[in-house]
Scaffold this motif. Sequence first.
Motif, PDB file in Angstrom:
ATOM      1  N   ALA A  12     -38.795 -23.291 -16.379  1.00 49.37           N
ATOM      2  CA  ALA A  12     -39.878 -23.868 -15.579  1.00 49.37           C
ATOM      3  C   ALA A  12     -39.362 -24.613 -14.358  1.00 49.37           C
ATOM      4  O   ALA A  12     -40.017 -25.524 -13.858  1.00 49.37           O
ATOM      5  N   GLY A  16     -41.147 -21.521  -6.665  1.00 51.82           N
ATOM      6  CA  GLY A  16     -42.370 -20.750  -6.465  1.00 51.82           C
ATOM      7  C   GLY A  16     -42.742 -20.597  -5.009  1.00 51.82           C
ATOM      8  O   GLY A  16     -43.901 -20.801  -4.634  1.00 51.82           O
ATOM      9  N   THR A  23     -48.051 -24.153  -4.809  1.00 48.27           N
ATOM     10  CA  THR A  23     -46.932 -24.838  -5.451  1.00 48.27           C
ATOM     11  C   THR A  23     -46.367 -25.980  -4.612  1.00 48.27           C
ATOM     12  O   THR A  23     -45.354 -26.568  -4.988  1.00 48.27           O
ATOM     13  N   LYS A  28     -45.172 -24.246 -10.382  1.00 48.44           N
ATOM     14  CA  LYS A  28     -45.732 -22.922 -10.675  1.00 48.44           C
ATOM     15  C   LYS A  28     -46.138 -22.755 -12.132  1.00 48.44           C
ATOM     16  O   LYS A  28     -47.217 -22.220 -12.431  1.00 48.44           O
ATOM     17  N   PRO A  29     -45.333 -23.199 -13.121  1.00 50.24           N
ATOM     18  CA  PRO A  29     -45.734 -23.005 -14.518  1.00 50.24           C
ATOM     19  C   PRO A  29     -46.959 -23.817 -14.946  1.00 50.24           C
ATOM     20  O   PRO A  29     -47.463 -23.614 -16.045  1.00 50.24           O
ATOM     21  N   LEU A  38     -50.213 -22.054 -17.209  1.00 49.21           N
ATOM     22  CA  LEU A  38     -49.371 -20.966 -17.709  1.00 49.21           C
ATOM     23  C   LEU A  38     -48.487 -21.409 -18.868  1.00 49.21           C
ATOM     24  O   LEU A  38     -48.362 -20.707 -19.877  1.00 49.21           O
ATOM     25  N   ASP A 116     -43.532 -18.714 -15.860  1.00 49.47           N
ATOM     26  CA  ASP A 116     -44.495 -18.197 -14.896  1.00 49.47           C
ATOM     27  C   ASP A 116     -44.962 -16.781 -15.237  1.00 49.47           C
ATOM     28  O   ASP A 116     -45.494 -16.073 -14.386  1.00 49.47           O
TER      29      ASP A 116
END
Length: 261
Positions: A12, A16, A23, A28-29, A38, A116
């Motif tokens: 993670a 991104g 982001t 992003k995650p 996510l 992601d």
Amino acid sequence: MTFANLPAMLLAAGRGQRMRPLTDTTPKPLLAVQGQPLLDWHMAALQRDGVRKVVVNTAWLGAQIPAHLNARWPQQGIQLQYSHEQADFGHALETAGGIARALPLLGEAFWLAAGDVFAPDFVFDAAAAQAFVQSNDLAHVWLVPNPAHHVQGDFGLDESAPGSGTGRALNLPPADISRDALPRWTYSTIALLNAELLTAPWCELAACNPTGVAAPLAPLLRRAMDAGRCGATLYTGRWTDVGTPERLAQLNAAEAVLYKK
């Protein structure tokens, strides 16, 4: 005696870049797919499948990730630990670099998944983990049909029995015309790994990556494949590499999936 499932590492730490501006303020995650970040889709699957320890590496906006995960998952029986790459080294360490750094938290074998990737049907199967531990393999990777943005694929699959979807992963260079009869599949970023893969001669990084060297995982997997020590399974459930705002929008426009918060 019942086999306890292995720990897992969720990657993670990435910036991104292709997901900007989303982001710029959110890792992003933690971007939401169908109402849930996510990372939480993976966490729900891991919790359901008996994984009780999860290690997460962080870098970009990394403080947001433990703040989010710690509010929910320890209360559901998951022990969370973190490898804070930005805080320790000022940058993300890529896949192999990040795994090597977190290795003391993981033990001899563990699940790996990119934070992601959206794969709501994937099962972190304890029986598969047990079979992996009992094998001589350094890795077992899950492959998926090539998406439109990656039609060339990554690795081959030599099935142990035709139609089984499981066998040995093959390092097939794109220029190897003599083996074009064997299709190349895309690496899902989900795998089982043995800690030995992160040591010499498979990996050049110093033990536990004390200086924070950034290094990718794919070359290590290819070395294991060339040595006949990497298994593979073709996964045909839903899977998306959430790499662009367009793919994220498509997922959020799709019908609701089975798992719920």
